[in-house]
Design an enzyme around this catalytic site. Structure first.
Site, PDB file in Angstrom:
ATOM      1  N   HIS A  56       0.863  -1.184   0.000  1.00 16.32           N
ATOM      2  CA  HIS A  56       0.000   0.000   0.000  1.00 16.32           C
ATOM      3  C   HIS A  56       0.903   1.238   0.000  1.00 16.32           C
ATOM      4  O   HIS A  56       2.142   1.113  -0.080  1.00 16.32           O
ATOM      5  CB  HIS A  56      -0.941  -0.031   1.204  1.00 16.32           C
ATOM      6  N   HIS A  72       4.068   1.315   2.199  1.00 14.67           N
ATOM      7  CA  HIS A  72       5.250   0.653   1.629  1.00 14.67           C
ATOM      8  C   HIS A  72       5.872   1.538   0.535  1.00 14.67           C
ATOM      9  O   HIS A  72       7.088   1.681   0.459  1.00 14.67           O
ATOM     10  CB  HIS A  72       4.866  -0.685   0.999  1.00 14.67           C
ATOM     11  N   GLN A 111       7.343 -15.923  11.490  1.00 18.37           N
ATOM     12  CA  GLN A 111       6.895 -14.871  12.407  1.00 18.37           C
ATOM     13  C   GLN A 111       5.405 -14.965  12.717  1.00 18.37           C
ATOM     14  O   GLN A 111       4.874 -14.122  13.435  1.00 18.37           O
ATOM     15  CB  GLN A 111       7.276 -13.488  11.885  1.00 18.37           C
ATOM     16  N   ASP A 129       5.662  -0.074  12.722  1.00 16.64           N
ATOM     17  CA  ASP A 129       6.016  -1.266  13.505  1.00 16.64           C
ATOM     18  C   ASP A 129       7.195  -0.898  14.405  1.00 16.64           C
ATOM     19  O   ASP A 129       8.326  -1.353  14.205  1.00 16.64           O
ATOM     20  CB  ASP A 129       6.355  -2.418  12.561  1.00 16.64           C
ATOM     21  N   ARG A 146      -3.435  -5.439   6.657  1.00 18.61           N
ATOM     22  CA  ARG A 146      -4.540  -6.140   7.340  1.00 18.61           C
ATOM     23  C   ARG A 146      -5.831  -5.321   7.353  1.00 18.61           C
ATOM     24  O   ARG A 146      -6.886  -5.866   7.696  1.00 18.61           O
ATOM     25  CB  ARG A 146      -4.143  -6.501   8.771  1.00 18.61           C
TER      26      ARG A 146
END
Ligand code: AMP
Length: 297
Positions: free
Chosen positions: A38, A41, A65, A162, A199
């Site tokens: 998206h 990024h 992960q 993150d 997500r």
């Protein structure tokens, strides 16, 4: 201007391409991703653009992960769209390996051990996301270390979205003397403040409305700090209350920590990072905001 974009799947081809770029005098810039790309990024890729940079983007949904109960199998995979976005954003090379290329040819399912070597960054990996998702940061550190060995970048770009992952990677790079510069990039948000995430597409229209509470709670904490509030516990209770009062929202944590060490803060007397994780149905979202200093994310 867009250039020809090359997509490869093997470490051997990757090494060849990177070697050629180096011989042509380029520096190697690297953006690791799990695909389903998206604008967030794309902002990392655009940040890497410079006349001297050869930009490698990896697209790899890393099974190690994810816990067995998590969304590895249903994690969105949108390779065609991803390639377009990478091309438009200025990437030169896409590395999209298979699980077997990354971890060997053993039979593999999320959560099982395929390779026997892992990288662990204890301490910072054990709190918050690490506590809610045991083994998550071991998987992240391992795959990023492998990718760093494969790509051998001069500089790598990560999202502040993150924040704990970024802190784990910085620690790993420092501890293992990996010769790469880590650049943190601000969080890209939708117009209503929701942090862009692969997500988000799981959310129903109703959940999509409800989940804006995450950014509202973080922003409320930041505003209170700007007005002079210094009690971190008070702010945590305030954020949790906003989450709990929102239908459909199941808070996981709402905390304030030191942005480097992730040690919980009691008083806001220096750099402070507010972090929230919350579930909307089966979708777990995370976000964070620096409570002090200029608003960069
Ligand atoms: P992912 O594909 O989710 O593993 O993310 C790949 C990289 O993109 C990580 O460094 C993320 O922190 C970064 N990223 C994800 N979402 C955003 C966003 N909304 N803004 C900026 N960077 C992001």
């Amino acid at each position: 201007m867009n250039q020809a974009l090359v997509t490869i799947t093997t470490v051997r081809e990757l090494r060849q391409a990177v070697k050629q770029a180096r011989q042509a005098g380029k520096t190697i810039a690297f953006v690791p991703t799990m695909g389903a790309l998206h604008e967030g990024h794309a902002s990392l890729i655009r940040r890497a653009v410079s006349p001297h940079a050869y930009i490698v983007v990896s697209i790899f949904v890393n099974p190690t992960q994810f816990r067995p109960s998590e969304d590895f199998n249903r994690y969105p995979r949108t390779l065609e769209h991803d390639l377009q976005l990478c091309q438009q954003s200025g990437a030169h090379l896409i590395f999209a390996p298979t699980v077997e290329e990354m971890y060997g040819t053993h039979s593999f399912a999320a959560g099982e051990k395929a390779s026997s070597s892992f990288v662990e960054v204890p301490g910072i990996s054990d709190v918050l996301e690490g506590r809610s998702r045991p083994g998550h940061f071991r998987g992240v550190a391992t795959v990023v270390a492998k990718l760093f060995h494969q790509v051998q970048p001069d500089v790598a770009y990560f999202g502040q979205k993150d924040a704990q992952q970024l802190a784990v990677i910085r620690r790993m790079v420092a501890d293992l003397h990996i010769p790469v510069e880590i650049v943190a990039c601000p969080t890209l948000r939708e117009d209503d403040g929701l942090a862009m995430s692969s997500r988000n597409r799981y959310l129903s229209p109703e959940q999509r409305t409800q989940c804006t509470v995450i950014y509202h709670a973080l922003s409320e904490a930041r505003e209170r700090v700007q007005e002079g509030e210094r009690d971190a516990h008070f702010l945590e209770v305030l954020m949790k209350g906003m989450l709990q009062d929102t239908p459909g929202c199941e808070p996981d944590y709402a905390v304030i920590v030191d942005p480097e060490t992730f040690v919980p803060k009691e008083k806001i007397n220096g750099p402070a990072l507010a972090l929230i994780a919350a579930r909307f149905g089966t979708t777990r979202l995370i976000d964070n905001l620096l409570l002090t200093g200029p608003l960069t994310a």
